[in-house]
Design a protein around this motif. Structure first.
Motif, PDB file in Angstrom:
ATOM      1  N   MET A 277      -1.633  -6.065  -0.914  1.00  0.00           N
ATOM      2  CA  MET A 277      -2.019  -7.422  -0.546  1.00  0.00           C
ATOM      3  C   MET A 277      -1.081  -7.903   0.558  1.00  0.00           C
ATOM      4  O   MET A 277       0.108  -7.576   0.559  1.00  0.00           O
ATOM      5  N   SER A 278      -1.607  -8.704   1.491  1.00  0.00           N
ATOM      6  CA  SER A 278      -0.802  -9.135   2.640  1.00  0.00           C
ATOM      7  C   SER A 278       0.471  -9.864   2.228  1.00  0.00           C
ATOM      8  O   SER A 278       1.491  -9.771   2.910  1.00  0.00           O
ATOM      9  N   SER A 279       0.459 -10.537   1.086  1.00  0.00           N
ATOM     10  CA  SER A 279       1.658 -11.244   0.627  1.00  0.00           C
ATOM     11  C   SER A 279       2.774 -10.286   0.209  1.00  0.00           C
ATOM     12  O   SER A 279       3.931 -10.682   0.104  1.00  0.00           O
ATOM     13  N   ASN A 280       2.443  -9.007  -0.014  1.00  0.00           N
ATOM     14  CA  ASN A 280       3.433  -8.008  -0.437  1.00  0.00           C
ATOM     15  C   ASN A 280       3.840  -7.041   0.669  1.00  0.00           C
ATOM     16  O   ASN A 280       4.626  -6.126   0.421  1.00  0.00           O
ATOM     17  N   VAL A 281       3.315  -7.231   1.882  1.00  0.00           N
ATOM     18  CA  VAL A 281       3.530  -6.254   2.956  1.00  0.00           C
ATOM     19  C   VAL A 281       5.009  -6.044   3.262  1.00  0.00           C
ATOM     20  O   VAL A 281       5.482  -4.910   3.323  1.00  0.00           O
ATOM     21  N   ASP A 282       5.759  -7.132   3.458  1.00  0.00           N
ATOM     22  CA  ASP A 282       7.172  -6.988   3.832  1.00  0.00           C
ATOM     23  C   ASP A 282       7.971  -6.259   2.758  1.00  0.00           C
ATOM     24  O   ASP A 282       8.742  -5.348   3.057  1.00  0.00           O
ATOM     25  N   ARG A 283       7.781  -6.651   1.517  1.00  0.00           N
ATOM     26  CA  ARG A 283       8.489  -6.012   0.404  1.00  0.00           C
ATOM     27  C   ARG A 283       8.093  -4.536   0.288  1.00  0.00           C
ATOM     28  O   ARG A 283       8.949  -3.670   0.087  1.00  0.00           O
ATOM     29  N   ALA A 284       6.806  -4.243   0.434  1.00  0.00           N
ATOM     30  CA  ALA A 284       6.330  -2.857   0.330  1.00  0.00           C
ATOM     31  C   ALA A 284       6.928  -1.992   1.432  1.00  0.00           C
ATOM     32  O   ALA A 284       7.385  -0.878   1.172  1.00  0.00           O
ATOM     33  N   ARG A 285       6.959  -2.507   2.641  1.00  0.00           N
ATOM     34  CA  ARG A 285       7.527  -1.731   3.754  1.00  0.00           C
ATOM     35  C   ARG A 285       9.021  -1.487   3.551  1.00  0.00           C
ATOM     36  O   ARG A 285       9.541  -0.426   3.884  1.00  0.00           O
ATOM     37  N   GLN A 286       9.704  -2.478   2.992  1.00  0.00           N
ATOM     38  CA  GLN A 286      11.141  -2.332   2.704  1.00  0.00           C
ATOM     39  C   GLN A 286      11.355  -1.206   1.691  1.00  0.00           C
ATOM     40  O   GLN A 286      12.232  -0.353   1.864  1.00  0.00           O
ATOM     41  N   ILE A 287      10.543  -1.163   0.645  1.00  0.00           N
ATOM     42  CA  ILE A 287      10.654  -0.119  -0.379  1.00  0.00           C
ATOM     43  C   ILE A 287      10.338   1.251   0.220  1.00  0.00           C
ATOM     44  O   ILE A 287      11.037   2.236  -0.041  1.00  0.00           O
ATOM     45  N   ILE A 288       9.296   1.316   1.043  1.00  0.00           N
ATOM     46  CA  ILE A 288       8.913   2.585   1.674  1.00  0.00           C
ATOM     47  C   ILE A 288      10.041   3.088   2.574  1.00  0.00           C
ATOM     48  O   ILE A 288      10.368   4.275   2.569  1.00  0.00           O
ATOM     49  N   ASP A 289      10.671   2.176   3.324  1.00  0.00           N
ATOM     50  CA  ASP A 289      11.813   2.575   4.164  1.00  0.00           C
ATOM     51  C   ASP A 289      12.935   3.147   3.315  1.00  0.00           C
ATOM     52  O   ASP A 289      13.562   4.145   3.685  1.00  0.00           O
ATOM     53  N   GLU A 290      13.197   2.528   2.162  1.00  0.00           N
ATOM     54  CA  GLU A 290      14.247   3.018   1.266  1.00  0.00           C
ATOM     55  C   GLU A 290      13.899   4.405   0.733  1.00  0.00           C
ATOM     56  O   GLU A 290      14.762   5.280   0.638  1.00  0.00           O
ATOM     57  N   ILE A 291      12.628   4.623   0.397  1.00  0.00           N
ATOM     58  CA  ILE A 291      12.181   5.936  -0.088  1.00  0.00           C
ATOM     59  C   ILE A 291      12.408   6.984   1.000  1.00  0.00           C
ATOM     60  O   ILE A 291      12.955   8.059   0.744  1.00  0.00           O
ATOM     61  N   ARG A 292      12.008   6.667   2.219  1.00  0.00           N
ATOM     62  CA  ARG A 292      12.127   7.627   3.320  1.00  0.00           C
ATOM     63  C   ARG A 292      13.596   7.913   3.642  1.00  0.00           C
ATOM     64  O   ARG A 292      13.957   9.067   3.911  1.00  0.00           O
ATOM     65  N   GLU A 293      14.443   6.889   3.622  1.00  0.00           N
ATOM     66  CA  GLU A 293      15.869   7.093   3.883  1.00  0.00           C
ATOM     67  C   GLU A 293      16.501   7.982   2.818  1.00  0.00           C
ATOM     68  O   GLU A 293      17.273   8.874   3.134  1.00  0.00           O
ATOM     69  N   SER A 294      16.149   7.749   1.553  1.00  0.00           N
ATOM     70  CA  SER A 294      16.754   8.558   0.493  1.00  0.00           C
ATOM     71  C   SER A 294      16.246   9.988   0.541  1.00  0.00           C
ATOM     72  O   SER A 294      16.990  10.919   0.278  1.00  0.00           O
ATOM     73  N   SER A 295      14.983  10.208   0.923  1.00  0.00           N
ATOM     74  CA  SER A 295      14.482  11.581   0.998  1.00  0.00           C
ATOM     75  C   SER A 295      15.097  12.311   2.188  1.00  0.00           C
ATOM     76  O   SER A 295      15.367  13.499   2.119  1.00  0.00           O
TER      77      SER A 295
END
Length: 81
Positions: A53-71
């Motif tokens: 949902m558009s209201s969750n976009v910023d938070r979702a992208r932040q989590i995805i960035d964290e996943i990619r950084e840790s991998s």
């Protein structure tokens, strides 16, 4: 009142990666929808899109960035061993 529409926050041709992103986001309380999941799983050609949902976009992208950084750091550390 702002309308809440779906927005794509991630796309990949790897079905397992898309599922992992979805499970991680849902674990953080962000509901997700995978687009093209069945087609991509069969061929690996089509992109699977992770929508939130558009209201969750910023938070979702932040989590995805964290996943990619840790991998990426996991890959770096395994190369040094």
């Amino acid at each position: 009142m702002m309308s809440d529409s779906l927005e794509t926050v991630y796309s990949t041709t790897n079905a397992m990666e898309a599922e992992f992103i979805k499970m991680t986001l849902e674990g953080e309380g962000i509901r997700c929808l995978l687009e093209n999941e069945l087609q991509a799983g069969l061929t690996g050609i089509f992109e699977i899109k992770v929508d939130v949902m558009s209201s969750n976009v910023d938070r979702a992208r932040q989590i995805i960035d964290e996943i990619r950084e840790s991998s990426e750091s996991d890959e770096d550390s395994s190369e040094e061993e």
